[in-house]
Design an enzyme around this catalytic site. Structure first.
Site, PDB file in Angstrom:
ATOM      1  N   HIS A  47      -5.221  -7.044  -4.794  1.00 51.21           N
ATOM      2  CA  HIS A  47      -4.057  -6.711  -3.964  1.00 51.21           C
ATOM      3  C   HIS A  47      -3.310  -5.484  -4.475  1.00 51.21           C
ATOM      4  O   HIS A  47      -2.171  -5.238  -4.065  1.00 51.21           O
ATOM      5  CB  HIS A  47      -3.110  -7.907  -3.874  1.00 51.21           C
ATOM      6  CG  HIS A  47      -3.667  -9.029  -3.054  1.00 51.21           C
ATOM      7  ND1 HIS A  47      -3.164 -10.317  -3.096  1.00 51.21           N
ATOM      8  CD2 HIS A  47      -4.700  -9.065  -2.166  1.00 51.21           C
ATOM      9  CE1 HIS A  47      -3.862 -11.083  -2.276  1.00 51.21           C
ATOM     10  NE2 HIS A  47      -4.796 -10.348  -1.703  1.00 51.21           N
ATOM     11  N   THR A  96      -2.275 -20.347  -7.848  1.00 47.42           N
ATOM     12  CA  THR A  96      -2.319 -19.780  -6.509  1.00 47.42           C
ATOM     13  C   THR A  96      -2.106 -20.867  -5.462  1.00 47.42           C
ATOM     14  O   THR A  96      -2.581 -21.996  -5.623  1.00 47.42           O
ATOM     15  CB  THR A  96      -3.651 -19.045  -6.251  1.00 47.42           C
ATOM     16  OG1 THR A  96      -3.686 -18.566  -4.909  1.00 47.42           O
ATOM     17  CG2 THR A  96      -4.837 -19.925  -6.530  1.00 47.42           C
ATOM     18  N   CYS A 140      -3.657  12.139   0.947  1.00 45.99           N
ATOM     19  CA  CYS A 140      -4.930  12.434   0.282  1.00 45.99           C
ATOM     20  C   CYS A 140      -5.600  11.217  -0.342  1.00 45.99           C
ATOM     21  O   CYS A 140      -6.683  11.324  -0.899  1.00 45.99           O
ATOM     22  CB  CYS A 140      -4.714  13.511  -0.783  1.00 45.99           C
ATOM     23  SG  CYS A 140      -3.785  12.934  -2.237  1.00 45.99           S
TER      24      CYS A 140
END
Length: 242
Positions: A110, A178, A121
């Site tokens: 992430h 998580t 660019c």
């Protein structure tokens, strides 16, 4: 042994960095609107608001320190290498606490908060100060095109091919800290099971997908992760300490 470790915000919570979602409803996205602060559209509408949000998070990160869970994973990486094994560490976190704890090869799917990316660019540079529209890209010289080097909602995570190859090669899949609600990372455990890989969840509390894990350990990351690492290394850490 080849271990694939996926970490989320829960591993950094004890370092003072907030989780994005929790069952108590106190995570970052319960207090801030992610559609305004973590989407390309939100950035296009109000870049100053988005920059202010990430500037505050950057300052918080710079004052934070790795905790025992980060250090334990660095020991696991080194210990497995000494035993002829390997650890792949994939993190959903945009902090650098794994690196500061000593982990040598971290896949930031992430992105990274301490980097800026140029929309003109695509150049990426280290960035530890406040970021704003007046800042100039050091690669192409454009002003007002820099943004945090993080993956926003609606954008593709980084290094998915690397992650898929590592899953193919793993003997054990471990998810640490998580919520198991954000894809594609939330789908990794199902992919691991489909490959016949054993799975382990280490979390403060059971995730919504806890039933998919063969082994489950719950409690503060600073306690559960070091204990699990010692088990993985066969008690060698205890022998060294004694």
């Amino acid at each position: 042994m080849r271990i694939f470790v996926l970490t989320g915000a829960g591993i950094s919570a004890e370092s003072g960095l907030g989780t994005f979602r929790d069952k108590a409803g106190t995570g970052i996205w319960a207090r801030f609107d992610p559609m305004k602060l973590a989407t390309p559209e939100g950035f296009a509408r109000n870049p100053d608001e988005v920059h202010a949000f990430y500037n505050a998070r950057r300052k918080n990160l710079l004052s934070a320190q790795p905790n025992a869970a980060h250090h334990a994973l660095a020991r696991l990486e080194a210990g497995l290498a000494e035993q002829g094994g390997h650890m792949t560490l994939v993190t959903q976190n945009i902090d650098d606490l794994h690196e500061r704890a000593g982990s040598q090869a971290v896949v930031h799917m992430h992105g990274e908060l301490l980097k800026a990316r140029c929309a003109a660019c695509e150049g990426v540079a280290e960035w530890r100060n406040d970021l704003g529209r007046a800042d100039r890209c050091g690669t192409c010289g454009e002003t007002g095109r820099l943004r945090p080097h993080v993956v926003w909602f609606g954008e593709m995570p980084f290094e998915l091919d690397t992650i898929s190859r590592a899953l193919d090669d793993a003997d054990l899949f471990v998810a640490i800290g998580t919520s198991g609600t954000v894809y594609p990372a939330a789908g990794f455990v199902a992919e691991a099971r489909a490959r016949g890989i054993r799975t382990c969840e280490i979390n403060l509390e059971p995730s919504d997908g806890a039933y998919l894990f063969d082994d489950r350990r719950y409690g503060p990351a600073s306690e559960t992760v070091p204990a699990w690492v010692e088990d993985m290394l066969g008690g060698t850490e205890r022998a060294v300490r004694e």
